[in-house]
Design an enzyme around this catalytic site. Structure first.
Site, PDB file in Angstrom:
ATOM      1  CG  ASP A  22      -2.058   0.997   1.079  1.00 18.09           C
ATOM      2  OD1 ASP A  22      -2.461   1.286  -0.060  1.00 18.09           O
ATOM      3  OD2 ASP A  22      -2.540   1.490   2.119  1.00 18.09           O
ATOM      4  CG  HIS A  39      -0.647   2.234  -9.328  1.00 17.78           C
ATOM      5  ND1 HIS A  39      -0.798   1.922  -7.993  1.00 17.78           N
ATOM      6  CD2 HIS A  39      -1.749   2.960  -9.663  1.00 17.78           C
ATOM      7  CE1 HIS A  39      -1.949   2.430  -7.555  1.00 17.78           C
ATOM      8  NE2 HIS A  39      -2.535   3.075  -8.548  1.00 17.78           N
ATOM      9  CG  LEU A 133       9.156 -16.932  -3.849  1.00 18.90           C
ATOM     10  CD1 LEU A 133       8.896 -17.095  -2.357  1.00 18.90           C
ATOM     11  CD2 LEU A 133       9.681 -15.522  -4.141  1.00 18.90           C
TER      12      LEU A 133
HETATM   13  C1  IPE Z   1      -5.315  -2.649   0.054  1.00 17.79           C
HETATM   14  O1  IPE Z   1      -5.035  -1.319  -0.172  1.00 17.79           O
HETATM   15  C2  IPE Z   1      -5.389  -3.383  -1.249  1.00 17.79           C
HETATM   16  C3  IPE Z   1      -4.126  -3.532  -1.974  1.00 17.79           C
HETATM   17  C4  IPE Z   1      -2.950  -3.173  -1.534  1.00 17.79           C
HETATM   18  C5  IPE Z   1      -4.234  -4.142  -3.257  1.00 17.79           C
HETATM   19  P1  IPE Z   1      -6.190  -0.224  -0.279  1.00 17.79           P
HETATM   20  O2  IPE Z   1      -5.526   1.068  -0.517  1.00 17.79           O
HETATM   21  O3  IPE Z   1      -7.202  -0.656  -1.270  1.00 17.79           O
HETATM   22  O4  IPE Z   1      -6.839  -0.320   1.183  1.00 17.79           O
HETATM   23  P2  IPE Z   1      -7.617   0.781   2.046  1.00 17.79           P
HETATM   24  O5  IPE Z   1      -8.627   1.402   1.124  1.00 17.79           O
HETATM   25  O6  IPE Z   1      -6.598   1.768   2.504  1.00 17.79           O
HETATM   26  O7  IPE Z   1      -8.203   0.009   3.183  1.00 17.79           O
HETATM   27  C1  IPE Z   2      -1.622   0.314  -3.348  1.00 18.59           C
HETATM   28  O1  IPE Z   2      -1.448   1.682  -3.413  1.00 18.59           O
HETATM   29  C2  IPE Z   2      -1.944  -0.295  -4.685  1.00 18.59           C
HETATM   30  C3  IPE Z   2      -3.334  -0.684  -4.841  1.00 18.59           C
HETATM   31  C4  IPE Z   2      -4.269  -0.649  -3.929  1.00 18.59           C
HETATM   32  C5  IPE Z   2      -3.720  -1.179  -6.140  1.00 18.59           C
HETATM   33  P1  IPE Z   2      -2.673   2.698  -3.393  1.00 18.59           P
HETATM   34  O2  IPE Z   2      -3.102   2.943  -4.794  1.00 18.59           O
HETATM   35  O3  IPE Z   2      -3.749   2.210  -2.484  1.00 18.59           O
HETATM   36  O4  IPE Z   2      -1.995   3.990  -2.814  1.00 18.59           O
HETATM   37  P2  IPE Z   2      -2.519   4.906  -1.637  1.00 18.59           P
HETATM   38  O5  IPE Z   2      -2.831   4.006  -0.485  1.00 18.59           O
HETATM   39  O6  IPE Z   2      -3.730   5.602  -2.169  1.00 18.59           O
HETATM   40  O7  IPE Z   2      -1.391   5.827  -1.355  1.00 18.59           O
HETATM   41 MG    MG Z   3      -4.086   2.391  -0.509  1.00 19.00          MG
END
Ligand code: IPE
Ligand code: IPE
Ligand code: MG
Length: 254
Positions: A22, A39, A133
């Site tokens: 995240d 990303h 892995l």
């Molecule tokens: C969790 O992250 C899902 C992934 C890393 C794929 P999110 O950004 O979607 O989660 P929330 O919204 O902070 O709970």
């Molecule tokens: C995690 O990063 C990737 C996915 C959930 C796909 P985010 O896109 O949730 O990035 P933040 O949490 O908004 O910074």
């Molecule tokens: Mg996120």
């Protein structure tokens, strides 16, 4: 930079590490870029962590790449993410094979667009004979989704007389989850600063050690990964028992 090498005990490396990757969007914003650039940068971290996990001798690495709830993001971001996954799979698969890494996917892949689905199938086939892995990519995955699927399957088996309600056990549920046959995660890491599990492996992490770090995923380094493993190794896992039971002179669990 911290120059003290991180000490890892090779005898107690976690067999299964799960990661909620995240913070891509916030990392990008903090660098004055669009969320999608985060990303793109996050793919590099995936490479780094797969390499580090392979070298440590981790058996399973489960990466949360796209959740069921992520389908509700702005359509342009969903499209960019799904396309990025295709590009990354095409680019990285030869290296996965070279490094003996086997790819597995958990999630509702039937929801994926054809481009993503086909690319996934190609990568799964290309790495299917690898014995090192195993990387479980969680795509269009949520824990409540898979638990509902398992409940439906149990209900159908009971309705058809194949299964008796009294024979439903933890093993029955386990066998119907997407992680069937994979040991539960020993360690769950979440990057990005939030201390929550966001619908990831709720059943499987019952006794996992949880590790939360403020570092955004694109900035998460090999050292950060090793520090999470070292932190895990300093903990005592008791599984509901007492400390004496698990580590006293007569400890009888392995
Ligand atoms: C969790 O992250 C899902 C992934 C890393 C794929 P999110 O950004 O979607 O989660 P929330 O919204 O902070 O709970
Ligand atoms: C995690 O990063 C990737 C996915 C959930 C796909 P985010 O896109 O949730 O990035 P933040 O949490 O908004 O910074
Ligand atoms: Mg996120």
């Amino acid at each position: 930079m911290n120059s003290t090498p991180i000490q890892i005990d090779s005898a107690s490396v976690p067999a299964h590490i799960a990661i909620i990757m995240d913070g891509n969007g916030r990392w990008a914003r903090s660098h004055g870029m669009e969320r999608t650039a985060g990303h793109v940068a996050g793919v590099e971290t995936v490479r780094t962590v797969i390499t580090a996990a392979s070298q440590l001798g981790v058996k399973y690495l489960t990466l949360y790449a796209f959740s069921t709830e992520n389908w509700n993001r702005p359509p342009e971001e969903v499209a960019a993410l799904l396309h990025l996954i295709v590009v990354a799979l095409e680019k990285e698969t030869p290296d996965l094979v070279r490094n003996n890494v086997r790819l597995n996917v958990i999630g509702d892949v039937a929801r994926m667009p054809a481009e993503s689905y086909d690319s996934l199938q190609r990568s799964l086939a290309a790495t299917s004979a690898c014995t090192g892995l195993q990387v479980n990519l969680a795509l269009s995955y949520s824990s409540r989704w898979e638990i509902v699927e398992a409940a439906r399957s149990i209900a159908a088996q009971v309705a058809s007389g194949q299964l008796k309600p009294e024979d439903v056990s933890e093993a029955t549920v386990d066998s119907l989850l997407t992680t069937s046959g994979i040991p539960d995660p020993d360690l769950l890491i979440r990057t990005g600063g939030d201390s929550r599990v966001s619908n990831f492996l709720l059943w499987q992490i019952a006794y996992s050690e949880l590790y939360f770090t403020p570092v955004y995923w694109p900035a998460f380094s090999t050292e950060d990964f090793l520090e999470a493993v070292a932190d895990y190794q300093r903990r005592e896992r008791r599984f509901g028992l007492t400390s004496d039971q698990v580590s006293g002179p007569n400890a009888n669990i392995s």
